[in-house]
Scaffold this motif. Structure first.
Motif, mmCIF file in Angstrom:
data_model
loop_
_atom_site.group_PDB
_atom_site.id
_atom_site.type_symbol
_atom_site.label_atom_id
_atom_site.label_comp_id
_atom_site.label_asym_id
_atom_site.label_seq_id
_atom_site.Cartn_x
_atom_site.Cartn_y
_atom_site.Cartn_z
ATOM 1 N N LEU A 72 0.745 -1.356 0.132
ATOM 2 C CA LEU A 72 0.386 0.136 0.194
ATOM 3 C C LEU A 72 0.534 1.444 -0.382
ATOM 4 O O LEU A 72 0.152 2.754 -0.269
ATOM 5 C CB LEU A 72 -0.698 -0.162 1.522
ATOM 6 N N SER A 73 2.113 0.917 0.546
ATOM 7 C CA SER A 73 2.908 1.990 0.121
ATOM 8 C C SER A 73 3.716 2.539 -0.959
ATOM 9 O O SER A 73 3.303 1.494 -2.059
ATOM 10 C CB SER A 73 3.801 2.014 1.555
ATOM 11 N N ASP A 74 3.661 3.915 -1.460
ATOM 12 C CA ASP A 74 5.055 3.822 -3.018
ATOM 13 C C ASP A 74 6.278 3.915 -2.765
ATOM 14 O O ASP A 74 6.744 3.328 -3.543
ATOM 15 C CB ASP A 74 4.646 5.893 -3.194
ATOM 16 N N THR A 75 6.567 2.548 -1.482
ATOM 17 C CA THR A 75 7.782 1.926 -1.978
ATOM 18 C C THR A 75 7.490 0.717 -2.846
ATOM 19 O O THR A 75 9.055 0.723 -3.438
ATOM 20 C CB THR A 75 8.133 2.232 -0.085
ATOM 21 N N PHE A 76 6.119 0.448 -3.163
ATOM 22 C CA PHE A 76 7.151 -0.804 -3.634
ATOM 23 C C PHE A 76 6.099 -0.364 -5.098
ATOM 24 O O PHE A 76 5.078 0.548 -5.386
ATOM 25 C CB PHE A 76 6.101 -1.368 -3.019
ATOM 26 N N GLN A 77 6.250 -1.042 -6.274
ATOM 27 C CA GLN A 77 6.183 -0.453 -7.416
ATOM 28 C C GLN A 77 5.801 -1.941 -8.509
ATOM 29 O O GLN A 77 7.197 -2.291 -7.958
ATOM 30 C CB GLN A 77 7.479 0.560 -8.148
ATOM 31 N N GLY A 78 4.629 -1.851 -8.405
ATOM 32 C CA GLY A 78 4.405 -2.613 -9.007
ATOM 33 C C GLY A 78 2.737 -2.627 -9.811
ATOM 34 O O GLY A 78 2.703 -1.720 -9.347
ATOM 35 N N GLN A 79 1.757 -3.440 -9.823
ATOM 36 C CA GLN A 79 0.455 -3.737 -9.768
ATOM 37 C C GLN A 79 -0.292 -3.207 -8.527
ATOM 38 O O GLN A 79 -1.991 -3.824 -8.641
ATOM 39 C CB GLN A 79 0.720 -4.887 -11.138
ATOM 40 N N MET A 80 -0.117 -2.821 -7.885
ATOM 41 C CA MET A 80 -0.698 -1.816 -6.905
ATOM 42 C C MET A 80 -1.389 -0.664 -6.884
ATOM 43 O O MET A 80 -2.226 -0.509 -5.431
ATOM 44 C CB MET A 80 -0.350 -2.638 -5.814
#
Length: 218
Positions: A72-80
């Motif tokens: 749910l954070s912007d640290t994760f870059q993917g299909q979410m």
């Protein structure tokens, strides 16, 4: 913090897709400290035959929450991205972390099966994240010294902790250096509970019966 930088493998985070390019990390004639997400497979079993192999796990209850925070954070870059900003409820997000998201994210059971359970009984050393944290909080006790002496045996000269072992552990465990520590996540606007709700705990037991017991969580 217990292995010289020159003996650490920094070329890549070791995973199945890049494993063949990372084989020099497992050369017994020039052993290196490496880390990654290494699924159990024929290739990974062969690659690590001569390696001292730690498998680090976290209580699945806490892992569900940590995974949800990360996604749910912007640290994760993917299909979410379509799930961020409160577009789904926290409970729905937690269930997705348990049961997976079709063609986008594997289930909890799949991740734990291939990254930890399948390695059990093969000579690996299982390390529970919570045990590490527990002893980091009591570094000045004999119990902590015994724990870290046992944990770090393969990388200790003559099997003895160096005089500055506590300082090394304090530096190496500094949360400010972790990109995935909850307070360092970027753009996390959803507030998740500190403890997994009871219904999601029961769903974890439904989705992966016996998993926590196998890993030593009772």
């Amino acid at each position: 913090m217990f292995v010289p930088v020159a003996q650490q493998y920094h070329q890549a985070f070791v995973q199945i897709p890049n494993l063949r390019h990372c084989l020099p990390a497992f050369n017994p004639k020039q052993p290196m400290l490496s880390w990654g997400h290494l699924l159990f497979s024929d290739d990974s079993a062969l690659a690590t035959q001569s390696a001292v192999h730690y498998v680090i796990v976290r209580d699945p209850y806490d892992w569900v929450l940590a995974r949800a925070r990360f996604f749910l954070s912007d640290t994760f870059q993917g299909q979410m991205d379509h799930l961020k900003g409160g577009r789904v409820s926290i409970e729905e997000m937690l269930n997705m972390m348990i049961f997976g998201i079709y063609q986008k994210a594997p289930t909890l059971n799949e991740i734990y099966t291939h990254n930890s359970i399948a390695w059990l009984g093969t000579g690996i050393k299982l390390v529970r994240f919570e045990d590490v944290i527990k002893h980091l909080k009591i570094l000045n006790t004999p119990a902590a010294e015994r724990y870290f002496t046992d944990l770090l045996q393969p990388v200790l000269k003559d099997g003895v902790l160096p005089d500055d072992w506590r300082k090394r552990l304090e530096v190496g465990s500094d949360r400010k250096q972790s990109g995935t520590y909850r307070e360092n996540l970027v753009g996390l606007t959803s507030e998740l509970p500190d403890e997994l709700p009871d219904i999601q705990k029961r769903l974890v037991e439904y989705a992966a019966p016996g998993l926590r017991h196998m890993l030593g969580y009772y």
